[in-house]
Design an enzyme around this catalytic site. Structure first.
Site, PDB file in Angstrom:
ATOM      1  N   GLY A 212       0.829  -1.206   0.000  1.00 58.96           N
ATOM      2  CA  GLY A 212       0.000   0.000   0.000  1.00 58.96           C
ATOM      3  C   GLY A 212       0.855   1.244   0.000  1.00 58.96           C
ATOM      4  O   GLY A 212       2.058   1.171  -0.259  1.00 58.96           O
ATOM      5  N   ASN A 213       0.259   2.380   0.254  1.00 56.39           N
ATOM      6  CA  ASN A 213       1.039   3.617   0.367  1.00 56.39           C
ATOM      7  C   ASN A 213       0.358   4.554   1.351  1.00 56.39           C
ATOM      8  O   ASN A 213      -0.699   4.233   1.889  1.00 56.39           O
ATOM      9  CB  ASN A 213       1.232   4.261  -1.012  1.00 56.39           C
ATOM     10  CG  ASN A 213      -0.102   4.615  -1.663  1.00 56.39           C
ATOM     11  OD1 ASN A 213      -0.841   5.441  -1.155  1.00 56.39           O
ATOM     12  ND2 ASN A 213      -0.414   3.952  -2.782  1.00 56.39           N
ATOM     13  N   HIS A 214       0.993   5.716   1.586  1.00 57.45           N
ATOM     14  CA  HIS A 214       0.548   6.601   2.662  1.00 57.45           C
ATOM     15  C   HIS A 214      -0.612   7.531   2.268  1.00 57.45           C
ATOM     16  O   HIS A 214      -0.971   8.407   3.038  1.00 57.45           O
ATOM     17  CB  HIS A 214       1.707   7.477   3.137  1.00 57.45           C
ATOM     18  CG  HIS A 214       2.789   6.685   3.804  1.00 57.45           C
ATOM     19  ND1 HIS A 214       2.573   5.984   4.956  1.00 57.45           N
ATOM     20  CD2 HIS A 214       4.087   6.483   3.469  1.00 57.45           C
ATOM     21  CE1 HIS A 214       3.687   5.392   5.326  1.00 57.45           C
ATOM     22  NE2 HIS A 214       4.621   5.662   4.421  1.00 57.45           N
ATOM     23  N   ALA A 215      -1.182   7.402   1.061  1.00 61.47           N
ATOM     24  CA  ALA A 215      -2.238   8.348   0.655  1.00 61.47           C
ATOM     25  C   ALA A 215      -3.394   8.291   1.648  1.00 61.47           C
ATOM     26  O   ALA A 215      -3.795   7.223   2.097  1.00 61.47           O
ATOM     27  CB  ALA A 215      -2.724   8.005  -0.749  1.00 61.47           C
ATOM     28  N   ALA A 280      -3.725   7.534  -5.370  1.00 63.56           N
ATOM     29  CA  ALA A 280      -2.338   7.054  -5.448  1.00 63.56           C
ATOM     30  C   ALA A 280      -2.422   5.555  -5.704  1.00 63.56           C
ATOM     31  O   ALA A 280      -2.371   4.745  -4.776  1.00 63.56           O
ATOM     32  CB  ALA A 280      -1.608   7.354  -4.148  1.00 63.56           C
TER      33      ALA A 280
END
Ligand code: CTP
Length: 400
Positions: A212-215, A280
């Protein structure tokens, strides 16, 4: 194009705790092109200072019948103030002020302005829940409605008393929306569908883990809210996020993976007028999702990844009438990279934010954006809230 360009708004502030939000209200109105003057009751000064309001409104603030230069007293002309305004907005309107307005009492400058104003009057009540529901206040509100004053609803939630319920002043942004709706009955995005992707995507590795990512989804949700307030019917397709939205014009579709987001975008893209890719989206996903939880029996683990579908590039390839806007989050060589994406993905515009800018990017409620049009003309904006960024983005799109 500013939604409240040239509108003269006289803000009357009475003495309730919600008065602390009025500098933001003034700032929001001015940002949209309005001119704002402020009249306060003496009690309001206990909650917010005239200096703050004079600074943000860039105008003198009035609270007494005469100015306090004793050698040369000046009458603060309540009639002229009332005549100057296109709208008188009383926010917050306390129980005391509502009662005085309903019964023609005139013991402060704000009440004198109210009684002499000929312009439409908006009232944003604010008080504790039992006070608000008391028949006396409800009767006063009915009386004011019979005077053709526009009574805004109250918000629900935690109150200064520690209780929870109905009685909060509407948030500044909601009050501003009511004024936009009043001044612009034909809203700029009325009858238009807007598709927005938001948040991160999660790409499963096994039943427990994901890439995943920090969005946070904050920018996409702000874009959805502002579009809805401009009259659009919004399809918001969001990856996993804690953000919430409750607007009659917004249909929220929650997805988890890039594949699921892509499917939903394909379903809706043809019918929309504007598509904005604020998500994102993970660029890669595991080649194979393990059916069982991966055990840590080995010292090293390699994952084989394959690219996800580029959703924005798909939209660029298939667009007909749609205005297509992308986002570029860059760490270096920002303008060049963003322009490259604009061209490669066949976009009509791209919003650049740099992770090098403090207060911009993931998780925070602010952003610093640069809007690049298809002809490569550029408009840069200062650090501001994501809602304000969204307003600037639609102003750029609508100016075309
Ligand atoms: N985007 C998308 N689908 C993807 C990847 C990106 O729709 N699979 C969209 C994003 O929503 C954003 C834009 O493409 O509007 C730019 O995303 P970004 O990740 O910055 O660009 P990439 O093309 O993936 O390039 P790179 O990661 O190499 O910078």
């Amino acid at each position: 194009m500013s939604l409240l360009s040239g509108k003269k708004i006289l803000l009357g502030i009475s003495g309730g705790i919600a008065a602390y939000k009025t500098p933001l209200l003034v700032r929001g109105l001015i940002k949209l092109g309005a001119e704002v003057k402020v009249v306060m009751t003496p009690a309001a000064k206990e909650f917010v200072t005239p200096l703050t309001l004079a600074t943000v409104s860039k105008n003198e603030v009035y609270s007494t019948f005469t100015a306090t230069d004793l050698d040369n007293p000046v009458w603060n002309d309540h009639v002229a103030l009332g005549l100057w305004a296109d709208v008188l907005l009383i926010a917050p309107a306390t129980s005391n002020t509502l009662s005085a307005m309903a019964h023609g009492r005139c013991n402060n400058l704000l009440l004198a302005v109210y009684l002499s104003a000929k312009c439409p009057v908006f009232v944003a009540p604010a008080m504790d829940l039992d006070m608000y529901s008391h028949p006396s206040n409800q009767n006063n509100l009915k009386t004011l409605t019979s005077f053709k004053n526009k009574i805004l609803p109250v918000g629900e939630g935690p109150l200064a008393s520690g209780l929870e319920g109905k009685g909060r002043m509407l948030e500044p942004q909601e009050i501003i929306t009511s004024l936009i709706n009043f001044f612009t009955p034909k809203l700029p995005l009325k009858d238009k569908q807007v598709l927005i992707t938001a948040g991160p995507t999660y790409e499963a590795i096994d039943p427990v883990r994901f890439i995943g990512n920090h969005a946070s989804g904050k920018m996409g949700f702000a874009l959805a809210e502002v579009a809805a307030n401009l009259g659009a019917s919004v399809i918001l397709i969001s990856g996993p996020t804690a953000e919430k939205i409750n607007h009659p014009n917004v249909k929220l579709i929650r997805v988890v993976s890039a594949d699921a987001m892509f499917e939903k975008v394909k379903e809706h893209f043809d019918s929309v007028a504007i598509a904005i890719a604020a998500a994102a989206v993970a660029d890669f996903k595991p080649d194979k999702v393990k059916a069982q939880k991966i055990k840590k029996e080995k010292a090293n683990l390699s994952l084989s990844l394959k690219p996800t579908e580029d959703i924005l590039a798909y939209m660029g390839l298939h667009k007909k009438h749609q205005y297509l806007l992308g986002f570029a989050l860059e760490t270096d060589n920002e303008l060049e990279n963003a322009k490259g994406k604009l061209q490669r993905k066949n976009l009509d515009g791209i919003v650049l934010n740099s992770l090098q800018d403090k207060g911009a990017g993931f998780s925070v409620s602010t952003n610093k954006i640069t809007f690049i049009h298809a002809d490569h003309s550029i408009k840069s904006f200062p650090l501001q809230s994501k809602i304000e960024c969204a307003q600037c983005i639609y102003e750029q799109i609508l100016a075309l």
